[in-house]
Design a protein around this motif. Structure first.
Motif, PDB file in Angstrom:
ATOM      1  N   GLU A  93     -15.491 -37.793  13.423  1.00  9.81           N
ATOM      2  CA  GLU A  93     -15.692 -38.417  14.735  1.00  9.81           C
ATOM      3  C   GLU A  93     -16.172 -37.379  15.750  1.00  9.81           C
ATOM      4  N   LEU A  94     -15.544 -36.211  15.754  1.00  9.01           N
ATOM      5  CA  LEU A  94     -15.940 -35.138  16.663  1.00  9.01           C
ATOM      6  C   LEU A  94     -17.365 -34.675  16.356  1.00  9.01           C
ATOM      7  N   ALA A  95     -17.656 -34.444  15.085  1.00 12.95           N
ATOM      8  CA  ALA A  95     -18.983 -33.966  14.707  1.00 12.95           C
ATOM      9  C   ALA A  95     -20.063 -34.989  15.047  1.00 12.95           C
ATOM     10  N   ALA A  96     -19.808 -36.261  14.783  1.00  8.73           N
ATOM     11  CA  ALA A  96     -20.793 -37.305  15.094  1.00  8.73           C
ATOM     12  C   ALA A  96     -21.047 -37.374  16.600  1.00  8.73           C
ATOM     13  N   ALA A  97     -19.984 -37.272  17.395  1.00  8.57           N
ATOM     14  CA  ALA A  97     -20.147 -37.283  18.856  1.00  8.57           C
ATOM     15  C   ALA A  97     -20.962 -36.074  19.314  1.00  8.57           C
ATOM     16  N   ALA A  98     -20.715 -34.920  18.697  1.00  3.72           N
ATOM     17  CA  ALA A  98     -21.456 -33.707  19.061  1.00  3.72           C
ATOM     18  C   ALA A  98     -22.933 -33.846  18.700  1.00  3.72           C
ATOM     19  N   LEU A  99     -23.219 -34.418  17.534  1.00  3.33           N
ATOM     20  CA  LEU A  99     -24.617 -34.608  17.145  1.00  3.33           C
ATOM     21  C   LEU A  99     -25.316 -35.586  18.079  1.00  3.33           C
ATOM     22  N   ASP A 100     -24.639 -36.663  18.450  1.00  3.73           N
ATOM     23  CA  ASP A 100     -25.209 -37.605  19.418  1.00  3.73           C
ATOM     24  C   ASP A 100     -25.491 -36.914  20.745  1.00  3.73           C
ATOM     25  N   TYR A 101     -24.537 -36.108  21.194  1.00  5.99           N
ATOM     26  CA  TYR A 101     -24.719 -35.361  22.437  1.00  5.99           C
ATOM     27  C   TYR A 101     -25.917 -34.417  22.311  1.00  5.99           C
ATOM     28  N   GLY A 102     -26.000 -33.712  21.200  1.00  2.13           N
ATOM     29  CA  GLY A 102     -27.099 -32.782  20.988  1.00  2.13           C
ATOM     30  C   GLY A 102     -28.453 -33.464  20.993  1.00  2.13           C
ATOM     31  N   ARG A 103     -28.533 -34.628  20.362  1.00  2.00           N
ATOM     32  CA  ARG A 103     -29.805 -35.360  20.317  1.00  2.00           C
ATOM     33  C   ARG A 103     -30.183 -35.925  21.679  1.00  2.00           C
ATOM     34  N   GLY A 104     -29.205 -36.421  22.406  1.00  2.00           N
ATOM     35  CA  GLY A 104     -29.493 -37.124  23.645  1.00  2.00           C
ATOM     36  C   GLY A 104     -29.459 -36.299  24.914  1.00  2.00           C
ATOM     37  N   ARG A 105     -28.765 -35.147  24.888  1.00  2.00           N
ATOM     38  CA  ARG A 105     -28.542 -34.444  26.147  1.00  2.00           C
ATOM     39  C   ARG A 105     -28.882 -32.960  26.121  1.00  2.00           C
ATOM     40  N   LEU A 111     -29.624 -27.211  14.137  1.00  2.00           N
ATOM     41  CA  LEU A 111     -28.239 -26.737  14.198  1.00  2.00           C
ATOM     42  C   LEU A 111     -27.876 -25.994  12.925  1.00  2.00           C
ATOM     43  N   THR A 112     -26.957 -25.077  13.066  1.00  2.00           N
ATOM     44  CA  THR A 112     -26.354 -24.383  11.944  1.00  2.00           C
ATOM     45  C   THR A 112     -24.873 -24.724  11.932  1.00  2.00           C
ATOM     46  N   ALA A 113     -24.276 -24.741  10.753  1.00  2.00           N
ATOM     47  CA  ALA A 113     -22.833 -24.882  10.604  1.00  2.00           C
ATOM     48  C   ALA A 113     -22.415 -24.023   9.424  1.00  2.00           C
ATOM     49  N   PHE A 114     -21.168 -23.639   9.402  1.00  2.00           N
ATOM     50  CA  PHE A 114     -20.647 -22.792   8.336  1.00  2.00           C
ATOM     51  C   PHE A 114     -19.389 -23.427   7.759  1.00  2.00           C
ATOM     52  N   ALA A 115     -19.188 -23.228   6.465  1.00  2.00           N
ATOM     53  CA  ALA A 115     -17.969 -23.695   5.807  1.00  2.00           C
ATOM     54  C   ALA A 115     -17.578 -22.693   4.732  1.00  2.00           C
ATOM     55  N   HIS A 116     -16.317 -22.391   4.669  1.00  2.00           N
ATOM     56  CA  HIS A 116     -15.799 -21.529   3.623  1.00  2.00           C
ATOM     57  C   HIS A 116     -16.007 -22.228   2.277  1.00  2.00           C
ATOM     58  N   PRO A 117     -16.379 -21.499   1.246  1.00  2.00           N
ATOM     59  CA  PRO A 117     -16.641 -22.134  -0.051  1.00  2.00           C
ATOM     60  C   PRO A 117     -15.478 -22.975  -0.595  1.00  2.00           C
ATOM     61  N   GLN A 118     -14.243 -22.628  -0.236  1.00  2.00           N
ATOM     62  CA  GLN A 118     -13.087 -23.381  -0.724  1.00  2.00           C
ATOM     63  C   GLN A 118     -12.704 -24.551   0.182  1.00  2.00           C
ATOM     64  N   ASN A 119     -13.386 -24.698   1.297  1.00  2.00           N
ATOM     65  CA  ASN A 119     -13.074 -25.783   2.219  1.00  2.00           C
ATOM     66  C   ASN A 119     -13.915 -27.011   1.859  1.00  2.00           C
ATOM     67  N   SER A 120     -13.482 -27.707   0.825  1.00  2.00           N
ATOM     68  CA  SER A 120     -14.267 -28.839   0.308  1.00  2.00           C
ATOM     69  C   SER A 120     -14.383 -29.964   1.327  1.00  2.00           C
ATOM     70  N   GLY A 128     -22.340 -34.986   4.393  1.00  2.00           N
ATOM     71  CA  GLY A 128     -22.351 -36.395   4.773  1.00  2.00           C
ATOM     72  C   GLY A 128     -23.041 -36.662   6.104  1.00  2.00           C
ATOM     73  N   LEU A 129     -23.070 -35.666   6.965  1.00  2.00           N
ATOM     74  CA  LEU A 129     -23.758 -35.782   8.258  1.00  2.00           C
ATOM     75  C   LEU A 129     -25.247 -35.480   8.154  1.00  2.00           C
ATOM     76  N   GLY A 130     -25.693 -35.064   6.973  1.00  2.00           N
ATOM     77  CA  GLY A 130     -27.109 -34.772   6.781  1.00  2.00           C
ATOM     78  C   GLY A 130     -27.469 -33.303   6.783  1.00  2.00           C
ATOM     79  N   PHE A 131     -26.486 -32.421   6.922  1.00  2.00           N
ATOM     80  CA  PHE A 131     -26.757 -30.994   6.839  1.00  2.00           C
ATOM     81  C   PHE A 131     -27.180 -30.656   5.415  1.00  2.00           C
TER      82      PHE A 131
END
Length: 152
Positions: A93-105, A111-120, A128-131
């Motif tokens: 929910e937070l990520a989707a709101a941020a992407l909407d904000y980024g696109r519209g405002r 965008l870049t995002a990072f995830a630890h390899p063990q953070n499935s 799932g968000l298209g990254f």
């Protein structure tokens, strides 16, 4: 300023932040929040405090930001949730709101995002968000993901 103690409760929790940045002290958390707020004035975006609608309790921090402590990656998406908020779809929910904000405002195109390899869960959320996976960053011990936010 008033939100920092509640933010530090999880941002300073080594177990809760095991896949990301853990603030070593209250002062470090305060500095991180205040510097990001300065960047909000400069860039027009920075992490939001996330509250439960029902109670107003602070359960997260995140959104769009340019990382002042690890510069050079451009605008990023990040989300940091208290353990009692895990597994409820609040990161999505937070990520989707941020992407909407980024696109519209904003004028952010990528965008870049990072995830630890063990953070499935985080990896699944980003994909799932298209990254798209963009490689492993050894010095961060993180997988990098990118998303074309706007075309043209």
């Amino acid at each position: 300023m008033a939100d920092i103690p509640d933010l530090y409760a999880f941002l300073g929790d080594r177990d809760a932040m095991r896949f990301t940045q853990c603030d070593e002290s209250f002062a470090a958390c305060r500095k991180r929040v205040l510097v990001h707020e300065w960047f909000r004035r400069r860039d027009g975006f920075a992490p939001w405090v996330v509250r439960l609608r029902t109670s107003g309790d602070i359960i997260g921090w995140g959104g769009l930001y340019t990382d002042p402590f690890d510069p050079g990656w451009g605008p990023e998406l990040g989300y940091y949730l208290a353990p009692n908020a895990w597994g409820q779809g609040l990161g999505r929910e937070l990520a989707a709101a941020a992407l909407d904000y980024g696109r519209g405002r904003t004028s952010i195109s990528c965008l870049t995002a990072f995830a630890h390899p063990q953070n499935s869960a985080s990896r699944k959320l980003l994909l799932g968000l298209g990254f798209e996976a963009a490689g492993f960053v050894e010095e961060m011990n993180r997988d990098r993901f990118t998303l074309l936010l706007k075309t043209g």
